[in-house]
Design a protein around this motif. Structure first.
Motif, PDB file in Angstrom:
ATOM      1  N   HIS A 101       3.653  -1.165  -7.898  1.00  0.00           N
ATOM      2  CA  HIS A 101       4.896  -1.270  -6.940  1.00  0.00           C
ATOM      3  C   HIS A 101       4.019   0.128  -5.983  1.00  0.00           C
ATOM      4  CE1 HIS A 101       8.774   2.266  -5.777  1.00  0.00           C
ATOM      5  NE2 HIS A 101       9.455   0.762  -5.781  1.00  0.00           N
ATOM      6  N   GLN A 102       4.161   1.217  -6.934  1.00  0.00           N
ATOM      7  CA  GLN A 102       3.292   2.556  -6.090  1.00  0.00           C
ATOM      8  C   GLN A 102       2.276   2.163  -4.662  1.00  0.00           C
ATOM      9  OE1 GLN A 102       4.751   5.345  -5.966  1.00  0.00           O
ATOM     10  NE2 GLN A 102       6.238   4.764  -7.998  1.00  0.00           N
ATOM     11  N   LEU A 103       1.047   0.926  -5.299  1.00  0.00           N
ATOM     12  CA  LEU A 103       0.280   0.927  -4.304  1.00  0.00           C
ATOM     13  C   LEU A 103       0.813  -0.409  -3.164  1.00  0.00           C
ATOM     14  CD1 LEU A 103      -2.863   1.162  -4.992  1.00  0.00           C
ATOM     15  CD2 LEU A 103      -2.759  -1.338  -5.598  1.00  0.00           C
ATOM     16  N   THR A 104       1.705  -1.102  -3.615  1.00  0.00           N
ATOM     17  CA  THR A 104       1.590  -1.432  -2.140  1.00  0.00           C
ATOM     18  C   THR A 104       3.013  -0.931  -1.974  1.00  0.00           C
ATOM     19  OG1 THR A 104       2.991  -3.322  -4.172  1.00  0.00           O
ATOM     20  CG2 THR A 104       3.657  -3.871  -1.976  1.00  0.00           C
ATOM     21  N   PHE A 105       3.751   0.081  -2.060  1.00  0.00           N
ATOM     22  CA  PHE A 105       4.614   1.345  -1.388  1.00  0.00           C
ATOM     23  C   PHE A 105       3.098   2.375   0.444  1.00  0.00           C
ATOM     24  CE2 PHE A 105       5.960   5.450  -0.462  1.00  0.00           C
ATOM     25  CZ  PHE A 105       8.077   5.156   0.306  1.00  0.00           C
ATOM     26  N   PHE A 106       2.195   2.630  -1.446  1.00  0.00           N
ATOM     27  CA  PHE A 106       1.818   3.668  -0.672  1.00  0.00           C
ATOM     28  C   PHE A 106       0.393   2.439   0.492  1.00  0.00           C
ATOM     29  CE2 PHE A 106       2.893   6.310  -3.687  1.00  0.00           C
ATOM     30  CZ  PHE A 106       3.478   6.898  -2.813  1.00  0.00           C
ATOM     31  N   PHE A 107      -0.045   1.512   0.212  1.00  0.00           N
ATOM     32  CA  PHE A 107      -0.789   0.828   0.725  1.00  0.00           C
ATOM     33  C   PHE A 107       0.097   0.623   2.474  1.00  0.00           C
ATOM     34  CE2 PHE A 107      -2.693  -3.166   2.733  1.00  0.00           C
ATOM     35  CZ  PHE A 107      -3.910  -2.868   2.658  1.00  0.00           C
ATOM     36  N   ILE A 108       1.308  -0.165   2.135  1.00  0.00           N
ATOM     37  CA  ILE A 108       1.581  -0.354   3.364  1.00  0.00           C
ATOM     38  C   ILE A 108       2.097   0.880   4.176  1.00  0.00           C
ATOM     39  CG2 ILE A 108       4.141  -1.752   4.623  1.00  0.00           C
ATOM     40  CD1 ILE A 108       4.395  -2.915   1.650  1.00  0.00           C
ATOM     41  N   ASP A 109       2.869   1.655   3.180  1.00  0.00           N
ATOM     42  CA  ASP A 109       2.516   2.848   4.602  1.00  0.00           C
ATOM     43  C   ASP A 109       1.251   3.273   5.259  1.00  0.00           C
ATOM     44  OD1 ASP A 109       4.291   5.219   5.539  1.00  0.00           O
ATOM     45  OD2 ASP A 109       3.240   6.683   3.872  1.00  0.00           O
ATOM     46  N   ASN A 110       0.329   3.189   4.312  1.00  0.00           N
ATOM     47  CA  ASN A 110      -1.189   3.715   5.197  1.00  0.00           C
ATOM     48  C   ASN A 110      -2.379   3.237   5.931  1.00  0.00           C
ATOM     49  OD1 ASN A 110      -1.284   6.889   4.606  1.00  0.00           O
ATOM     50  ND2 ASN A 110      -1.290   6.008   2.469  1.00  0.00           N
ATOM     51  N   ILE A 111      -1.288   2.045   6.308  1.00  0.00           N
ATOM     52  CA  ILE A 111      -1.842   0.708   6.259  1.00  0.00           C
ATOM     53  C   ILE A 111      -3.030   0.387   8.052  1.00  0.00           C
ATOM     54  CG2 ILE A 111      -0.023  -0.754   7.829  1.00  0.00           C
ATOM     55  CD1 ILE A 111      -0.871  -3.896   6.237  1.00  0.00           C
ATOM     56  N   ALA A 112      -2.076   1.803   8.951  1.00  0.00           N
ATOM     57  CA  ALA A 112      -2.588   1.749  10.004  1.00  0.00           C
ATOM     58  C   ALA A 112      -3.605   2.819  10.101  1.00  0.00           C
ATOM     59  CB  ALA A 112      -1.625   1.851  11.339  1.00  0.00           C
ATOM     60  N   THR A 113      -3.412   3.695   9.025  1.00  0.00           N
ATOM     61  CA  THR A 113      -4.607   4.706   9.010  1.00  0.00           C
ATOM     62  C   THR A 113      -6.422   4.411   8.544  1.00  0.00           C
ATOM     63  OG1 THR A 113      -3.862   6.139   6.991  1.00  0.00           O
ATOM     64  CG2 THR A 113      -3.232   6.436   9.017  1.00  0.00           C
ATOM     65  N   SER A 114      -6.715   5.046   7.629  1.00  0.00           N
ATOM     66  CA  SER A 114      -7.746   4.832   7.299  1.00  0.00           C
ATOM     67  C   SER A 114      -7.855   5.652   5.944  1.00  0.00           C
ATOM     68  CB  SER A 114      -9.150   4.617   7.858  1.00  0.00           C
ATOM     69  OG  SER A 114      -9.281   5.559   8.493  1.00  0.00           O
ATOM     70  N   LEU A 115      -6.942   6.476   5.895  1.00  0.00           N
ATOM     71  CA  LEU A 115      -7.407   7.372   5.079  1.00  0.00           C
ATOM     72  C   LEU A 115      -6.457   6.822   2.941  1.00  0.00           C
ATOM     73  CD1 LEU A 115      -4.349   9.476   6.773  1.00  0.00           C
ATOM     74  CD2 LEU A 115      -7.053  10.440   6.569  1.00  0.00           C
ATOM     75  N   TYR A 116      -7.741   6.848   2.910  1.00  0.00           N
ATOM     76  CA  TYR A 116      -7.734   5.704   1.557  1.00  0.00           C
ATOM     77  C   TYR A 116      -7.854   6.071   0.400  1.00  0.00           C
ATOM     78  CZ  TYR A 116      -7.996   1.841   4.197  1.00  0.00           C
ATOM     79  OH  TYR A 116      -7.026   0.544   5.019  1.00  0.00           O
ATOM     80  N   ILE A 117      -8.536   7.566   0.645  1.00  0.00           N
ATOM     81  CA  ILE A 117      -8.213   8.692   0.089  1.00  0.00           C
ATOM     82  C   ILE A 117      -7.151   8.726  -1.230  1.00  0.00           C
ATOM     83  CG2 ILE A 117      -9.810  10.546  -1.428  1.00  0.00           C
ATOM     84  CD1 ILE A 117     -11.687   7.869  -1.286  1.00  0.00           C
ATOM     85  N   PRO A 118      -6.112   9.466  -0.069  1.00  0.00           N
ATOM     86  CA  PRO A 118      -5.094  11.003  -0.089  1.00  0.00           C
ATOM     87  C   PRO A 118      -4.408   9.240  -0.857  1.00  0.00           C
ATOM     88  CG  PRO A 118      -5.835  10.985   2.042  1.00  0.00           C
ATOM     89  CD  PRO A 118      -7.186   9.898   1.560  1.00  0.00           C
ATOM     90  N   MET A 119      -4.164   8.337  -0.330  1.00  0.00           N
ATOM     91  CA  MET A 119      -3.078   7.231  -0.789  1.00  0.00           C
ATOM     92  C   MET A 119      -3.565   6.827  -2.209  1.00  0.00           C
ATOM     93  SD  MET A 119      -3.246   3.223   0.391  1.00  0.00           S
ATOM     94  CE  MET A 119      -4.802   2.327  -0.996  1.00  0.00           C
ATOM     95  N   ILE A 120      -4.975   7.209  -2.938  1.00  0.00           N
ATOM     96  CA  ILE A 120      -4.901   6.563  -4.211  1.00  0.00           C
ATOM     97  C   ILE A 120      -5.059   7.858  -5.476  1.00  0.00           C
ATOM     98  CG2 ILE A 120      -6.855   6.421  -5.940  1.00  0.00           C
ATOM     99  CD1 ILE A 120      -6.890   3.645  -4.116  1.00  0.00           C
ATOM    100  N   TYR A 121      -5.033   9.002  -4.103  1.00  0.00           N
ATOM    101  CA  TYR A 121      -4.176  10.129  -5.315  1.00  0.00           C
ATOM    102  C   TYR A 121      -2.723  10.161  -5.171  1.00  0.00           C
ATOM    103  CZ  TYR A 121      -9.084  12.391  -4.879  1.00  0.00           C
ATOM    104  OH  TYR A 121     -10.006  12.751  -4.985  1.00  0.00           O
ATOM    105  N   ARG A 122      -2.304   9.479  -3.708  1.00  0.00           N
ATOM    106  CA  ARG A 122      -0.609   9.187  -3.906  1.00  0.00           C
ATOM    107  C   ARG A 122      -0.751   8.574  -5.269  1.00  0.00           C
ATOM    108  NH1 ARG A 122      -0.649  10.476   1.387  1.00  0.00           N
ATOM    109  NH2 ARG A 122      -0.602  12.531   2.442  1.00  0.00           N
ATOM    110  N   THR A 123      -0.773   6.961  -4.987  1.00  0.00           N
ATOM    111  CA  THR A 123      -0.839   6.262  -5.681  1.00  0.00           C
ATOM    112  C   THR A 123      -0.418   6.882  -7.279  1.00  0.00           C
ATOM    113  OG1 THR A 123      -1.386   4.811  -4.374  1.00  0.00           O
ATOM    114  CG2 THR A 123      -1.456   3.414  -6.500  1.00  0.00           C
ATOM    115  N   LEU A 124      -2.043   7.038  -7.735  1.00  0.00           N
ATOM    116  CA  LEU A 124      -2.001   8.005  -9.558  1.00  0.00           C
ATOM    117  C   LEU A 124      -1.164   8.162  -9.791  1.00  0.00           C
ATOM    118  CD1 LEU A 124      -6.132   7.744  -9.059  1.00  0.00           C
ATOM    119  CD2 LEU A 124      -3.952   5.690  -9.664  1.00  0.00           C
ATOM    120  N   SER A 125      -1.119   9.712  -8.876  1.00  0.00           N
ATOM    121  CA  SER A 125      -0.402  10.542  -9.174  1.00  0.00           C
ATOM    122  C   SER A 125       1.642  10.497  -9.180  1.00  0.00           C
ATOM    123  CB  SER A 125       0.156  12.505  -8.768  1.00  0.00           C
ATOM    124  OG  SER A 125      -0.109  11.523  -7.305  1.00  0.00           O
TER     125      SER A 125
END
Length: 173
Positions: free
Chosen positions: A126-150
């Motif tokens: 759920h979190q991965l889907t949420f934050f991936f869709i939220d960051n789809i237009a950016t290349s900020l994948y490391i913050p996305m992983i931090y947000r997803t895990l936390s």
């Protein structure tokens, strides 16, 4: 499902919704960890519920959350993905004797080990889907992983606390 179960289920969904939009909307730990407690409601629905009704419940709940968060479908999409994957995941982790009928898959009914194996991957998806869709237009994948895990850890911990404090051990009806 009898009328008492329907009334308590509607009351629970309203309560989870209100807690999410009134209390948890602005609660962010360390600027990274968000708590999406409403998905715990979806995880705690009876095991026997079919996928399509669960997806409809997830759609309605996610859409209602999106209205108050102004998130343009992020909660709806990620909640529906969680609802879609819940039944196949339950089949993968089915114990040898199967499940008791009408027993909610809660921490108190199934134990911490089973609940950890059941809920953590679904919350993570759920979190991965949420934050991936939220960051789809950016290349900020490391913050996305931090947000997803936390956020996964934060949601899981709050979900466990809610279950320990407010839920009773319940067997089949």
């Amino acid at each position: 499902m009898n009328s008492k179960n329907i009334i308590s289920s509607v009351g629970a969904i309203v309560l989870y919704f209100l807690i999410q939009i009134l209390v948890l909307k602005n609660l962010v730990l360390f600027g990274m960890a968000f708590c999406f407690l409403y998905i715990i409601y979806l995880l705690l629905l009876p095991i026997e519920i079919k996928t399509i009704p669960l997806m409809l419940i997830a759609f309605i709940l996610g859409f209602a959350i999106d209205i108050f968060y102004d998130s343009m479908g992020l909660h709806t999409a990620s909640a529906v993905v969680l609802a879609f994957l819940r039944k196949p995941w339950l089949q993968v982790i089915t114990p040898t004797g199967g499940y008791d009928s009408n027993t909610p898959p809660s921490l108190l009914n199934m134990g911490i080990g089973w609940f950890l194996m059941y809920s953590l991957p679904l919350i993570l998806i759920h979190q991965l889907t949420f934050f991936f869709i939220d960051n789809i237009a950016t290349s900020l994948y490391i913050p996305m992983i931090y947000r997803t895990l936390s956020s996964t850890a934060f949601t899981f911990i709050i979900g466990v606390i809610v279950q320990v404090l407010f839920y009773k051990k319940r067997r089949g009806i």
